[in-house]
Enzyme design. Structure first.
Site, PDB file in Angstrom:
ATOM      1  N   GLY A   1       0.954  -1.187  -0.115  1.00 18.74           N
ATOM      2  CA  GLY A   1       0.051  -0.024   0.345  1.00 18.74           C
ATOM      3  C   GLY A   1       1.239   1.264   0.164  1.00 18.74           C
ATOM      4  CB  THR A   2       3.386   2.393  -0.661  1.00 17.14           C
ATOM      5  OG1 THR A   2       4.421   4.121  -0.412  1.00 17.14           O
ATOM      6  CG2 THR A   2       4.356   1.632  -1.804  1.00 17.14           C
TER       7      THR A   2
END
Lengths: 282, 252
Positions: free
Chosen positions: A68-69
């Site tokens: 998640g980035t």
């Protein structure tokens, strides 16, 4: 068998990887007397299930955190531009808005972080050690090609053991700007533009649309910033601060770090709504 | 098994490693080898023993004294040829291994350090003896193109040289080189190397083997005819120098 690293892992548990301090000896057939005692691999019991392969897959999925980035990097005429957001999330909980996702391996090389934060940080620092040892032994800096290859080889050794790393190695060496994508599956790709993470589809949209090879440093920085912003706007797992770094012939330099919420109002300023009627004062 | 874990190389009371020194003796009995570094050319030359009548000359040619370690690195050695084979194979593997792990060809210094490290390891392990050879390693740096010449010996030390010799009569060759060395390039470098070899070897293309390395063409073995031509040039120059010495004083 890749020299010392694998043997250390089996025999002594998760010991610090000192393979950077040994000289590389991919010598098949010369398992000399110094290593002869360690050649038998230990075995362990397999859990009793009907579908072992499925069980293994599920176990890996459970351990593997989603990346998640949003991180991106691209090569242009003046060098390499690297940018990333700064949000860390655990499921739906935002654990931090101020994570440093651009890791400074050495004054002329940067790595980006996507996936497991601990994995990325540790292995980038380890790569930094190896790069420095290479410099000391060979009296010249390691190339971006070489550094990315060292990291990719290490990650390949730990393939299937639950490491989660999706990183880009960006730097400037004797041959000019260099950019490689390396991941924990053991993949390594050379390229001009990469974006990694859950927000990467959104970042690619803006980046690919606005990219030109002959941009100035300011134009490239603005493109990088805008791409990160748009990814954070749509992707819940990305947010915080958009950091932009530039890697040139003299090394890297941090250009900006802007809160994406503020950036939103830069790109989409609030319009004053026209007041149609003023309440009369009695 | 207990008998074999005593190290063969142990210190003597006055600080010598006798096995290493004996290995150096073996080197001194080996064929003469010389290496000269020019500005754009590096030359390796070795003394060649004439082939026995019944020996298959093709197989002798295959056991070349001057070998490639990679496209841009070559090696010549003096000493035990069987040990050389083993060392060369290890070095060749290391050259490829380096290309695989860092996607870069080795530098001359790196592979020299590796070979020297290997030779040193065998002076400090149990049950093994040192390699009985000294090597001359030449090559061009893959990026900067600068030529280098290195020498290693059985003790595992290495150093860079402008010109050096090893093997039989290496002292006389080295003296000659010290007296006559100057920066050369191209054919001049070849001539200097052959002149050094001719100090200790009977003249003629039959008894010496010469290889020339350039940045663009890699390693090239000179054939007998070429060597003979250079030898003839050298002889002619020597004769001219002699005549010049004898000539002027006779004027009355």
């Amino acid at each position: 068998m890749f020299g010392g690293a694998t043997l250390l892992l089996y025999v002594t548990g998760m010991k610090f990887d000192t393979s950077g301090l040994e000289s590389h000896g991919l010598l098949i057939g010369t398992n000399n007397e110094l290593l002869s005692g360690l050649s038998t691999a230990p075995s362990f019991d397999i859990p009793s299930t009907t579908d072992f392969d499925g069980f293994q897959k599920e176990a890996i999925q459970m351990v593997k955190p989603a990346k998640g980035t949003t991180t991106l990097a691209f090569i242009f005429k003046e060098g390499v531009m690297v940018a990333a957001d700064s949000r860390a999330s655990m499921g739906g909980y935002i654990s931090s808005q101020s994570v440093k996702k651009i890791i400074e391996i050495n004054p002329y090389m940067l790595g980006t972080m996507a996936g497991g934060a601990a994995d990325c940080q540790f292995w980038h620092r380890n790569l930094g050690i190896k790069c420095r040892l290479h410099e000391l032994a060979n009296k010249r800096r390691i190339s971006v090609t070489g550094a990315s290859k060292l990291l990719a080889n290490i990650l390949y050794n730990y393939r299937g053991m639950g490491l989660s790393v999706g990183t880009m190695i960006a730097g400037w060496d004797e041959t000019g700007p260099g950019l490689y994508y390396v991941d924990s599956e053991g993949g390594r790709l050379k390229g001009m533009r990469f974006s990694v993470g859950s927000g990467s589809p959104y970042a690619y949209g803006v980046l690919d649309n606005g990219y030109r090879y002959d941009m100035s440093v300011e134009e490239a920085a603005e493109l990088a910033r805008r791409s990160i912003y748009h990814a954070t706007f749509r992707d819940g797992a990305s947010g915080g601060v958009a950091s932009v770094y530039y890697v040139g012939p003299n090394g890297w330099k941090k250009l900006s770090g802007d809160d994406v919420a503020e950036l939103h109002y830069n790109y989409y300023p609030v319009e004053q709504t026209v007041v149609e009627q003023v309440m009369a004062e009695t | 098994m207990a008998r074999y874990d005593r190290a063969i190389t142990v210190f003597s009371p006055d600080g010598h490693l006798f096995q290493v020194e004996y290995a150096l003796e073996a080197v001194r009995k080996g064929n003469a080898a010389v290496g000269v570094r020019g500005t754009d050319t590096i030359v390796l030359g070795v003394e060649k023993k004439s082939t026995a009548k019944l020996q298959d000359s093709r197989s002798v040619r295959k056991i070349r004294k001057i070998v490639n370690l990679d496209n841009h690195i070559a090696l010549a050695c003096a000493g035990l040829k069987a040990d050389a084979r083993v060392l060369i194979n290890r070095a060749r593997i290391e050259c490829q291994s380096h290309r695989l792990t860092v996607e870069d060809p080795v530098t001359v210094e790196y592979i020299t350090r590796y070979i020297a490290g290997l030779q040193q390891k065998y002076t400090q392990s149990g049950g093994v003896r040192p390699f009985g050879l000294s090597t001359l390693i030449v090559g061009f740096d893959p990026y900067t193109g600068i030529p280098s010449l290195y020498q290693t010996d059985p003790s595992g030390t290495f150093s860079a040289w402008k010109a050096n010799a090893t093997g039989r009569n290496s002292n006389s060759m080295r003296e000659f080189l010290e007296k006559n060395y100057k920066e050369t390039s191209g054919q001049e470098t070849v001539k200097l190397a052959i002149r050094a070899l001719l100090e200790v070897v009977e003249s003629g293309g039959k008894n010496i083997e010469v290889a020339v390395m350039t940045k663009d063409h890699g390693l090239r073995q000179l054939d007998e005819a070429e060597i003979d031509a250079v030898v003839a040039e050298i002889e002619a120059e020597k004769a001219a120098a002699e005549a010049a010495k004898k000539g002027p004083p006779k004027e009355t």
